[in-house]
Design a protein around this motif. Structure first.
Motif, PDB file in Angstrom:
ATOM      1  N   GLU A  62       1.149  -7.512  15.881  1.00 46.67           N
ATOM      2  CA  GLU A  62       2.480  -7.928  16.430  1.00 46.67           C
ATOM      3  C   GLU A  62       3.228  -7.039  16.796  1.00 46.67           C
ATOM      4  O   GLU A  62       4.542  -7.173  16.920  1.00 46.67           O
ATOM      5  CB  GLU A  62       2.953  -9.213  15.622  1.00 46.67           C
ATOM      6  N   GLY A  63       2.767  -5.606  16.952  1.00 40.65           N
ATOM      7  CA  GLY A  63       3.766  -4.476  17.246  1.00 40.65           C
ATOM      8  C   GLY A  63       4.327  -3.726  16.107  1.00 40.65           C
ATOM      9  O   GLY A  63       5.281  -3.177  16.306  1.00 40.65           O
ATOM     10  N   LEU A  64       3.792  -4.012  14.882  1.00 43.30           N
ATOM     11  CA  LEU A  64       4.299  -3.143  13.643  1.00 43.30           C
ATOM     12  C   LEU A  64       4.435  -1.938  14.010  1.00 43.30           C
ATOM     13  O   LEU A  64       3.437  -1.169  14.247  1.00 43.30           O
ATOM     14  CB  LEU A  64       3.646  -3.580  12.425  1.00 43.30           C
ATOM     15  N   SER A  65       5.518  -1.048  13.955  1.00 46.24           N
ATOM     16  CA  SER A  65       5.636   0.236  14.169  1.00 46.24           C
ATOM     17  C   SER A  65       5.458   1.182  12.978  1.00 46.24           C
ATOM     18  O   SER A  65       5.031   2.281  13.214  1.00 46.24           O
ATOM     19  CB  SER A  65       7.250   0.703  14.814  1.00 46.24           C
ATOM     20  N   TRP A  66       5.621   0.561  12.053  1.00 43.50           N
ATOM     21  CA  TRP A  66       5.365   1.594  10.789  1.00 43.50           C
ATOM     22  C   TRP A  66       5.308   0.561   9.590  1.00 43.50           C
ATOM     23  O   TRP A  66       5.800  -0.759   9.626  1.00 43.50           O
ATOM     24  CB  TRP A  66       6.497   2.591  10.399  1.00 43.50           C
ATOM     25  N   PRO A  67       4.604   0.839   8.541  1.00 48.61           N
ATOM     26  CA  PRO A  67       3.802   2.086   8.375  1.00 48.61           C
ATOM     27  C   PRO A  67       2.236   2.077   9.178  1.00 48.61           C
ATOM     28  O   PRO A  67       1.923   0.796   9.458  1.00 48.61           O
ATOM     29  CB  PRO A  67       3.330   2.171   6.847  1.00 48.61           C
ATOM     30  N   LYS A  68       1.932   2.941   9.152  1.00 43.64           N
ATOM     31  CA  LYS A  68       0.563   3.026  10.013  1.00 43.64           C
ATOM     32  C   LYS A  68      -0.640   3.044   8.775  1.00 43.64           C
ATOM     33  O   LYS A  68      -1.799   2.611   9.254  1.00 43.64           O
ATOM     34  CB  LYS A  68       0.435   4.186  10.921  1.00 43.64           C
ATOM     35  N   GLU A  69      -0.477   3.651   7.746  1.00 43.44           N
ATOM     36  CA  GLU A  69      -1.404   3.751   6.693  1.00 43.44           C
ATOM     37  C   GLU A  69      -0.641   3.701   5.487  1.00 43.44           C
ATOM     38  O   GLU A  69       0.556   3.855   5.312  1.00 43.44           O
ATOM     39  CB  GLU A  69      -2.195   5.020   6.828  1.00 43.44           C
ATOM     40  N   MET A  70      -1.334   3.949   4.320  1.00 46.58           N
ATOM     41  CA  MET A  70      -0.969   3.691   2.855  1.00 46.58           C
ATOM     42  C   MET A  70      -1.729   4.778   1.875  1.00 46.58           C
ATOM     43  O   MET A  70      -2.646   4.973   2.366  1.00 46.58           O
ATOM     44  CB  MET A  70      -0.773   2.563   2.267  1.00 46.58           C
ATOM     45  N   LYS A  71      -0.865   5.343   0.953  1.00 44.76           N
ATOM     46  CA  LYS A  71      -1.567   6.342  -0.050  1.00 44.76           C
ATOM     47  C   LYS A  71      -1.421   5.358  -1.543  1.00 44.76           C
ATOM     48  O   LYS A  71      -0.398   4.903  -1.885  1.00 44.76           O
ATOM     49  CB  LYS A  71      -0.917   7.640  -0.023  1.00 44.76           C
ATOM     50  N   TRP A  72      -2.359   5.543  -2.185  1.00 44.62           N
ATOM     51  CA  TRP A  72      -2.587   5.085  -3.600  1.00 44.62           C
ATOM     52  C   TRP A  72      -2.798   6.404  -4.391  1.00 44.62           C
ATOM     53  O   TRP A  72      -3.612   7.266  -4.105  1.00 44.62           O
ATOM     54  CB  TRP A  72      -3.786   4.184  -4.032  1.00 44.62           C
ATOM     55  N   TRP A  73      -1.819   6.372  -5.611  1.00 41.39           N
ATOM     56  CA  TRP A  73      -2.144   7.422  -6.704  1.00 41.39           C
ATOM     57  C   TRP A  73      -2.865   6.676  -7.642  1.00 41.39           C
ATOM     58  O   TRP A  73      -2.581   5.475  -8.045  1.00 41.39           O
ATOM     59  CB  TRP A  73      -0.775   8.059  -6.972  1.00 41.39           C
ATOM     60  N   LEU A 110       4.288   4.274   1.250  1.00 41.00           N
ATOM     61  CA  LEU A 110       3.947   3.994   2.683  1.00 41.00           C
ATOM     62  C   LEU A 110       5.118   4.745   3.529  1.00 41.00           C
ATOM     63  O   LEU A 110       6.451   4.654   3.047  1.00 41.00           O
ATOM     64  CB  LEU A 110       4.441   2.463   2.899  1.00 41.00           C
ATOM     65  N   ALA A 111       4.753   5.471   4.453  1.00 38.36           N
ATOM     66  CA  ALA A 111       5.819   6.472   5.050  1.00 38.36           C
ATOM     67  C   ALA A 111       6.430   5.299   6.391  1.00 38.36           C
ATOM     68  O   ALA A 111       5.896   4.875   7.211  1.00 38.36           O
ATOM     69  CB  ALA A 111       4.895   7.456   5.913  1.00 38.36           C
ATOM     70  N   GLY A 112       7.830   5.642   6.148  1.00 40.66           N
ATOM     71  CA  GLY A 112       8.682   4.902   7.102  1.00 40.66           C
ATOM     72  C   GLY A 112       9.134   5.813   8.167  1.00 40.66           C
ATOM     73  O   GLY A 112       8.883   6.753   8.154  1.00 40.66           O
ATOM     74  N   THR A 113      10.285   5.209   8.954  1.00 38.21           N
ATOM     75  CA  THR A 113      10.879   6.362   9.661  1.00 38.21           C
ATOM     76  C   THR A 113      11.690   7.267   9.150  1.00 38.21           C
ATOM     77  O   THR A 113      12.094   8.450   9.784  1.00 38.21           O
ATOM     78  CB  THR A 113      11.610   5.483  11.060  1.00 38.21           C
ATOM     79  N   ARG A 114      12.582   7.072   8.105  1.00 44.79           N
ATOM     80  CA  ARG A 114      13.449   7.994   7.553  1.00 44.79           C
ATOM     81  C   ARG A 114      13.181   8.039   6.183  1.00 44.79           C
ATOM     82  O   ARG A 114      14.087   8.282   5.291  1.00 44.79           O
ATOM     83  CB  ARG A 114      14.991   7.598   7.942  1.00 44.79           C
TER      84      ARG A 114
END
Length: 202
Positions: A62-73, A110-114
Motif C-alpha cells: 500500500e505504498g509504505l515508504s519506510w522501513p524497507k528492511e530491519m535488523k535483529w541483534w 528499523l531505519a526511518g526517515t530521520r
C-alpha cells in the motif's frame, strides 16, 4: 620523526585497532537467496520465517515508504556471542544460516526517515546442527509518534503442514524442521534514536 610523533601515531593505531575489534565483535548474517538455501553442516542450522509489517496502517503493498528492511541483534545465551542479522524483509520470507546455539533477540531496529527505531519483542530460538528452525509468520503492526510508539506481533504457522515438512514452505526442501515456541501475541514500546555521527554501519 621525533618520539612524540611516533607515540601519537602508536596511540592512534591502537585506538583504531580496538575500534575495529569492537565492531567485529558482532558478525553480520544476511538472508540467503533461494538458490543458496541448502541443508546446513554439523556446525550450523537455518533460521526460517516470514515477516509482514504494517506501519501506521500501511503495508508495503500500500505504498509504505519506510522501513524497507530491519535488523535483529541476537545473542547466544551460552557464550554471549553476538550476531547481527541484517537486511531482513518487512514483507516476505527469509532463511538465515546461523551457528549452532540457543539465541535470544536483544534488539530490533528499523531505519526511518530521520532516525532509527528500536524495540525488543520476546524472541528465543535454538539452532540445531543440520536442521531448520521455523519462527512462522510474524505479523508486525507498528505505530509511531514523534519519538516513541509501539509494535505488536502475532505469530502464525502454515495450517495442515507437519513441523518436519515446514522447511519446504521456505524453500528448504528436505531440511528437518522444528518450530520455535514463540509467544503468539506480544506488544512492546518502540523508540527513535538518532544515529551517532561516524558510527559504523553494516
Amino acid at each position: 620523526m621525533n618520539k612524540t610523533t611516533l607515540y601519537h601515531g602508536f596511540v592512534l593505531g591502537v585506538a583504531l585497532l580496538i575500534g575495529s575489534m569492537a565492531m567485529g565483535c558482532a558478525s553480520l548474517r544476511v538472508p540467503l537467496s533461494p538458490s543458496q538455501i541448502a541443508i546446513p553442516d554439523e556446525d550450523h542450522g537455518l533460521l526460517l520465517g516470514k515477516i509482514h509489517l504494517t506501519r501506521d496502517g500501511k503495508s508495503p503493498s500500500e505504498g509504505l515508504s519506510w522501513p524497507k528492511e530491519m535488523k535483529w541483534w541476537v545473542e547466544d545465551e551460552a557464550t554471549g556471542t553476538r550476531l547481527m542479522i541484517g537486511h531482513l524483509p518487512v514483507d516476505g520470507p527469509f532463511a538465515v544460516h546461523l551457528p549452532v546455539g540457543s539465541y535470544r533477540v536483544t534488539d530490533i531496529s528499523l531505519a526511518g526517515t530521520r532516525g532509527i527505531w528500536h524495540t525488543v519483542l520476546p524472541t528465543t530460538f535454538t539452532i540445531r546442527p543440520r536442521e531448520c528452525t521455523a519462527l512462522g509468520t510474524l505479523d508486525l503492526e507498528m505505530q509511531t509518534g514523534f519519538f516513541t510508539g509501539w509494535m505488536a506481533r502475532q505469530v502464525s504457522h502454515e495450517k495442515g503442514i507437519d513441523a518436519e515438512d515446514m522447511g519446504e514452505t521456505y524453500g528448504a526442501q528436505g531440511c528437518p524442521t522444528q518450530v520455535a515456541p514463540l509467544e503468539t501475541s506480544v506488544k512492546s514500546v518502540v523508540r527513535k534514536q538518532f544515529p551517532t555521527r561516524g558510527a559504523g554501519r553494516f
